[in-house]
Each structure stands twice: as C-alpha cells, then as structure tokens.
Design an enzyme around this catalytic site. Sequence first.
Site, PDB file in Angstrom:
ATOM      1  N   LYS A  33       0.841  -1.202   0.000  1.00 35.59           N
ATOM      2  CA  LYS A  33       0.000   0.000   0.000  1.00 35.59           C
ATOM      3  C   LYS A  33       0.875   1.251   0.000  1.00 35.59           C
ATOM      4  CE  LYS A  33      -0.363  -0.530   5.003  1.00 35.59           C
ATOM      5  NZ  LYS A  33      -1.067  -1.261   6.062  1.00 35.59           N
ATOM      6  N   ARG A 128     -10.636  -1.024  14.292  1.00 32.76           N
ATOM      7  CA  ARG A 128     -10.313  -0.124  13.185  1.00 32.76           C
ATOM      8  C   ARG A 128     -11.062  -0.596  11.942  1.00 32.76           C
ATOM      9  NH1 ARG A 128      -4.224   0.537  10.803  1.00 32.76           N
ATOM     10  NH2 ARG A 128      -4.760  -1.553  10.056  1.00 32.76           N
ATOM     11  N   TYR A 242      16.379  30.032  10.156  1.00 38.02           N
ATOM     12  CA  TYR A 242      15.173  30.685  10.679  1.00 38.02           C
ATOM     13  C   TYR A 242      15.159  30.714  12.202  1.00 38.02           C
ATOM     14  CZ  TYR A 242      12.768  30.585   6.133  1.00 38.02           C
ATOM     15  OH  TYR A 242      12.392  30.779   4.843  1.00 38.02           O
ATOM     16  N   MET A 290      11.980  24.497   4.173  1.00 35.04           N
ATOM     17  CA  MET A 290      11.186  23.738   3.193  1.00 35.04           C
ATOM     18  C   MET A 290      12.076  22.943   2.244  1.00 35.04           C
ATOM     19  SD  MET A 290       8.384  25.122   0.454  1.00 35.04           S
ATOM     20  CE  MET A 290       7.372  25.943   1.665  1.00 35.04           C
TER      21      MET A 290
HETATM   22  C1  PLP Z   1      -0.246  -2.151   6.782  1.00 35.71           C
HETATM   23  C2  PLP Z   1      -0.851  -3.455   7.132  1.00 35.71           C
HETATM   24  C3  PLP Z   1      -0.068  -4.621   7.136  1.00 35.71           C
HETATM   25  C4  PLP Z   1       1.442  -4.590   7.042  1.00 35.71           C
HETATM   26  O1  PLP Z   1       1.925  -4.185   8.304  1.00 35.71           O
HETATM   27  P1  PLP Z   1       3.476  -4.021   8.630  1.00 35.71           P
HETATM   28  O2  PLP Z   1       3.499  -3.636  10.074  1.00 35.71           O
HETATM   29  O3  PLP Z   1       3.965  -2.908   7.750  1.00 35.71           O
HETATM   30  O4  PLP Z   1       4.144  -5.295   8.348  1.00 35.71           O
HETATM   31  C5  PLP Z   1      -0.720  -5.832   7.282  1.00 35.71           C
HETATM   32  N1  PLP Z   1      -2.062  -5.896   7.497  1.00 35.71           N
HETATM   33  C6  PLP Z   1      -2.831  -4.784   7.551  1.00 35.71           C
HETATM   34  C7  PLP Z   1      -4.290  -4.910   7.785  1.00 35.71           C
HETATM   35  C8  PLP Z   1      -2.257  -3.531   7.397  1.00 35.71           C
HETATM   36  O5  PLP Z   1      -3.016  -2.428   7.457  1.00 35.71           O
END
Ligand code: PLP
Length: 345
Positions: A33, A128, A242, A290
């Site tokens: 993802k 969740r 800054y 930035m």
């Molecule tokens: C992001 C995610 C993973 C992977 O988790 P990691 O901690 O990056 O290995 C697996 N299952 C779900 C549901 C996730 O949201």
Amino acid sequence: MGTGRLTVDLGAIAANWRALDAMSAGETAACVKADAYGLGAERVVPRLMKEGCRTFFVAVAEEGARLRSIAGPDARICVFGGHMEGDTDLLRNAALIPMLNSPAQAARHLSALPDAPFGVQLDTGMNRLGMEAADWADLRAELLPRDPVLVMSHLACADEPNHGMNGQQLHAFRDMVQGVHAPLSLAATGGILLGRDYHFDLSRPGIGLYGGAPFTAAEPVVRLALPIIQERAVAEGETVGYGNIWKAKRPSKIATVSAGYADGLIRAIGRSTVLYHDAQACPLVGRVSMDLITVDVTDLEATGAALDILCADQGVDDLAIAAGTIGYEILTSLGPRYARDYVGA
Ligand SMILES: *Cc1c(COP(=O)(O)O)cnc(C)c1O
C-alpha cells in the site's frame, strides 16, 4: 544536480522478503500500500514477484487497479478497505479481491459482484477495520459457502512482543474462525516475529520488507544523499537559519544541503539528527527549512559533494526516533523531488 538522490536497494527488499518467508509457517504475501511504503510499487512489486511472492495487499481499490497494471494477471491483489460504494467497476475490471469489513460491504459485494472472489476481515479488538463478532456470527453461514479467499484480522500491538493484547487477539481470532476452512491470516511483520502460533496460512509483512522495525534483522533498503549547495565560514556568535535557534560557539563551517520538510524531512527531526560524510557524523544545526538543511561540517577535513541523511549508520528508524515518529511515516513521506536510483533489480 540540485536534488537529493534516493537509492532503493531492491536486492535488500528481496532478501528481507526471503528472510520473513523463511520464518513464516504459510504463504508470505507483501503489503505494498501507499506505493510500496513510498519506495515505488512499479519497481518493488516486479522484484518481489521474481522472488516468488504472488499475493499483494493494498489499502484501496484505486491502488489495486494501478497495481494490476504493474503486476500483470498472475498476482493476487487484496484490498484492505473492502468494497466501497463506487468500487465495483474497479474491482471487477482489475480482478481485485476486497476484504469485506462490514455487513454493508458484504451486501454490496454479493449484490454487485455475486460471483467475484472476496475475503473477510474480522475485528479481534483493534476496532479499526473488520466485522465485529456479532456481525460475523450473523453472516458466516451466508459467506462461508461462497469460499472466501481469505479470512483475516490485524494485531494492534504486535511490535510489543510482551503486550497482553497479542494473546487476547489470537484467542479472539481462533474463536471467530472455528470451523472455517478458508485460508486464515493474522500476522503482519510484527506478528511473524511473535512466532508460529500467529502465522496461520498467510502472513502479510510490509515494513519489514522495507528495512523497518520491528524487523531489526532487516537489511537496510534506502540511502538518501543530499547535495551540498553551498559552504560558508561562520564566526563565533553568528546564528544560522530561521529563528536564529543555533548560534556558533566556535568559528564554524556550515554546509547547506538540498532537501527539507517539503521532501519528507519533517522539521521535528531537527534536534538530534546528524548527516554522514562516509562514517563521520555531522550535526544538523538550525531549523529544517522547506527545501534546505544546514549542517555543521567544521570537523570534516574535506567535504564531498553530498552528505547522507539515510545510510547504513542512520536508518529510517533512527530518523523516526529523532522526530518522535515511526519508520513507516518517514518512508511514506519521502518526497517526489528526489532522483530515484534502484539497485539490485
Ligand atoms: C499495513 C498493514 C499490514 C502490514 O503491516 P506491517 O506492520 O507494515 O508489516 C498488514 N495488514 C494490515 C491490515 C495492514 O493495514
């Protein structure tokens, strides 16, 4: 060249996947993802497929559709966000497998795509995503005969091996999947490290592939080198950057490097971060701007053309700790301005 250079070691990602696969009891998928945690799904996914990985997870259907064009027809692509309103065409056309998270998603899927594959995500306490035990009790008789590709849940505290929540969720998951013959999945990176009890039929690591904690044995994956745009001598008592927050306590040499918070190097990394010239650490001084960072290079005999902010001596978790965040956030914030080199293809 004025931009930072991000080098992604695909060979290290492949080695990390192999290492997690060797630990896992069942099939090992990959979580890609957010464009493979910011590192570029277009390069990461083909490398993982070459290693033998066949199942990939993304957050939403749009990511899945893009992944299908990268991975080709042989990959299984699962969508954690499930079947949202408006997703039906994307799911069908890209042959994506939604993880159904609620009775409403199950109803939508069965009416819109009655013959298309799906998985089920169960909530075992994280609150969740996923069906609650009562929803699942109502729906399992309808869903199980349709052969879900996967029945899965997710651990809230897997990065803390001694946390009581791990055993509690394992127990809840076992209860909910009693009598289920579909393949089961509970473990991400942290869950793999918790041991065999947590592995079931498929594990789905993300962060461990990309070199992040809690997989501390991971091979480092990213290197980020920032070119020095300018160097100057600063007299004792002069200030840098800054807000005048840094004042020279001695005659100093300051290098200004190209990258800043717009490139994902958030201002909060300031206080204890260093940049490296080979193995020699040079403190970041003043505020992160930035597009620019200022570095005290007084103790270097000679500066090169660039300084490293991510390297073998300082990984994503080190930067994350300096900023009060986690490696996941550092990786997924790495900006689009860097020139990207891929090695180990
Ligand atoms: C992001 C995610 C993973 C992977 O988790 P990691 O901690 O990056 O290995 C697996 N299952 C779900 C549901 C996730 O949201």
